[in-house]
Design an enzyme around this catalytic site. Structure first.
Site, short mmCIF file in Angstrom:
data_model
loop_
_atom_site.label_atom_id
_atom_site.label_comp_id
_atom_site.label_asym_id
_atom_site.label_seq_id
_atom_site.Cartn_x
_atom_site.Cartn_y
_atom_site.Cartn_z
N LYS A 148 -18.76 -4.06 9.30
CA LYS A 148 -17.47 -4.73 9.38
C LYS A 148 -16.59 -4.01 10.40
CE LYS A 148 -17.16 -6.18 4.54
NZ LYS A 148 -16.32 -6.07 3.34
N ARG A 181 -2.69 -6.39 -7.70
CA ARG A 181 -1.65 -7.33 -7.32
C ARG A 181 -1.54 -8.48 -8.30
NH1 ARG A 181 -4.15 -7.82 -1.61
NH2 ARG A 181 -5.64 -8.55 -3.10
N SER A 214 -3.85 -7.46 3.15
CA SER A 214 -4.10 -7.24 4.58
C SER A 214 -4.62 -8.52 5.23
CB SER A 214 -5.10 -6.10 4.77
OG SER A 214 -4.56 -4.90 4.30
N HIS A 217 0.84 -1.20 0.00
CA HIS A 217 0.00 0.00 0.00
C HIS A 217 0.88 1.26 0.00
CE1 HIS A 217 -3.21 -2.60 2.14
NE2 HIS A 217 -3.65 -2.38 0.91
#
Length: 171
Positions: A51, A100, A138, A27
């Site tokens: 969340k 990614r 993450s 990041h």
């Protein structure tokens, strides 16, 4: 010397939205690279009521701030709702996203198309991280840490310290 405001080029601001739970070195790399193109980058933590996350939003904001402290043209903020509305409120011309691996492309492409439809004046710009960061997410960091693995090389020092403190409290 008085400068005519019409002669000053406008600041090109980009927003890098995400959950950043936690922020990774990948990041940070995306922020650094985005600053090569944009004058300012706002790392924007999306707030989701359903969340709770590994770290609270306030903890994430603090960890991101510490992780990008070496980048004076980057700052951190949070938002709720549509990212394009946040971008418009910030005067941003672009949304920054990291890609990614092959699995990221389809959902990111779909989101970029929806954002373009909602706000045609805001571009989406994708950055592909270095190979060392391409597999790191993450959720992978949280999983490695949960099982007592060595995750430190994938995150900024402030994040590693915070994760160790959390694990020590839970033990």
């Amino acid at each position: 010397m008085i400068v005519d405001p019409s002669e000053v080029p406008p600041q090109r601001t980009a927003v890098y939205p995400g959950s950043f739970d936690p922020i990774t070195l990948g990041h940070v790399e995306v922020v650094e690279r985005a600053l090569q193109i944009f004058d300012r980058v706002i790392v924007a933590v999306g707030r989701h009521a359903t969340k709770p996350g590994y770290f609270t939003v306030d903890e994430r904001l603090a960890l991101i701030s510490a992780s990008i402290a070496h980048l004076p043209r980057a700052r951190v903020d949070h938002f709720e709702g549509l990212v394009v509305r946040f971008c418009a409120a910030q005067g941003a011309c672009a949304i920054v996203r990291g890609l990614r691996a092959h699995g990221d492309f389809e959902p990111e492409f779909q989101m970029a198309l929806a954002n373009r439809d909602l706000a045609p004046n805001i571009e989406t710009v994708f950055f592909v991280p270095r190979p060392a960061h391409q597999f790191v997410s993450s959720s992978l960091i949280r999983e490695i840490a949960h099982h007592g693995g060595e995750f430190e090389r994938y995150v900024p020092a402030a994040v590693a310290e915070a994760m160790h403190r959390r694990r020590a409290r839970q033990a």
